[in-house]
Design an enzyme around this catalytic site. Structure first.
Site, mmCIF file in Angstrom:
data_model
loop_
_atom_site.group_PDB
_atom_site.id
_atom_site.type_symbol
_atom_site.label_atom_id
_atom_site.label_comp_id
_atom_site.label_asym_id
_atom_site.label_seq_id
_atom_site.Cartn_x
_atom_site.Cartn_y
_atom_site.Cartn_z
ATOM 1 N N SER A 123 0.859 -1.225 -0.007
ATOM 2 C CA SER A 123 -0.089 -0.066 0.011
ATOM 3 C C SER A 123 0.881 1.208 0.103
ATOM 4 O O SER A 123 2.133 1.181 0.581
ATOM 5 C CB SER A 123 -0.894 -0.059 1.300
ATOM 6 O OG SER A 123 -1.587 1.199 1.420
ATOM 7 N N TYR B 182 -1.063 -0.725 10.479
ATOM 8 C CA TYR B 182 -1.246 -0.821 9.004
ATOM 9 C C TYR B 182 -0.007 -0.331 8.156
ATOM 10 O O TYR B 182 0.454 -1.094 7.463
ATOM 11 C CB TYR B 182 -2.621 -0.299 8.469
ATOM 12 C CG TYR B 182 -3.005 -0.644 7.137
ATOM 13 C CD1 TYR B 182 -3.512 -1.960 6.589
ATOM 14 C CD2 TYR B 182 -2.820 0.232 6.024
ATOM 15 C CE1 TYR B 182 -3.747 -2.255 5.502
ATOM 16 C CE2 TYR B 182 -3.189 0.072 4.834
ATOM 17 C CZ TYR B 182 -3.514 -1.496 4.393
ATOM 18 O OH TYR B 182 -3.836 -1.679 3.183
#
Length: 250
Positions: free
Chosen positions: A146, A159
């Site tokens: 990501s 995350y």
């Protein structure tokens, strides 16, 4: 490299991006192991759709990435079903929105869950798959990270750190598995129509899309096509390609 007849294991293959990746690979003649954590019926439906639409073999396999033994079990099951393994796509991820400053809400339990699924799980699968990916000298690993892994942004500290770790795991495994296995990474920005995005607040989703120079979310098919390109390449390894409509430039 011609992908016809290769076998791919795709974690999160029943998810929004995962399904696109499975279909993109199947269009190139790849047989697909659709790996899921809990949604068995959905994964079996994806496998049936892949076989019907593309004329390849596909089947669903369970793998709970929080279970330390699950990776080896899943790889063994795929090998028993297909007889070989050529491609590993680590797409499965866990995501929950927690503001960076809210460290009280980011419990150790949540941290460990994100690390287990987003980073340790891919590591376990790469280890389990590596001997089989090396057999024909043309193995491929594609990790789905990501843009949150490229800077202090995203849905939570855990995350972002897990995805940063996945990017560096890509580099390290590219060295560890060369020359028989190539390892690369796709780092998407905001993707609409995924379970990860569904867990995010609407205002965060809107800001992410508006913050891109193209003014829109990233395209799942662009990400899936990049996975295919990384499977077909013969000279690219250890690289991370960002697809985010122009938010992060690295």
């Amino acid at each position: 490299m011609d992908l016809t007849g290769k076998v791919a294991l795709v974690t999160g293959g029943n998810g929004g991006l995962g399904q696109r990746i499975c279909h993109a690979l199947a269009r190139h003649g790849v047989h697909v192991a659709v790996v899921y954590a809990r949604s068995r019926e959905q994964a079996e439906g994806v496998a049936a759709e892949l076989a019907a639409q593309h004329g390849i073999e596909a089947a669903a396999f369970a793998c709970d990435l929080e279970d330390g033994a699950a990776a080896e079990v899943a790889v063994a099951a795929v090998l028993e079903r297909f007889g070989r393994l050529d491609i590993l796509v680590n797409d499965a991820a866990f995501n929950i929105a927690i503001p960076f400053a809210d460290l009280d809400t980011l419990t150790v339990e949540l941290w460990e869950k994100m690390m287990a699924i987003n980073l340790t799980g891919p590591f376990r699968l790469i280890k389990a798959a590596a001997p089989h990916l090396k057999v024909h000298g043309e193995g491929r690993v594609v990790n789905i990270s990501s843009v949150a892994g490229l800077g202090p942004s995203g849905s939570s500290v855990a995350y972002a750190v897990s995805k940063a770790g996945l990017i560096h795991l890509t580099r390290c495994m590219a060295v560890a598995l060369a020359p028989k296995v190539l390892v690369n990474c796709v780092a998407p920005g905001l993707l609409e129509g995924t379970r990860a995005t569904a867990n995010l607040p609407a205002d965060l989703v809107a800001r992410s899309a508006a913050g891109a120079v193209l003014g829109k979310a990233a395209d799942k098919d662009d990400c899936a096509d990049m996975v295919v390109a990384m499977c077909r390449t013969t000279t690219m390894t250890g690289q991370t390609v960002v697809i985010d409509s122009g938010r992060v430039f690295h």
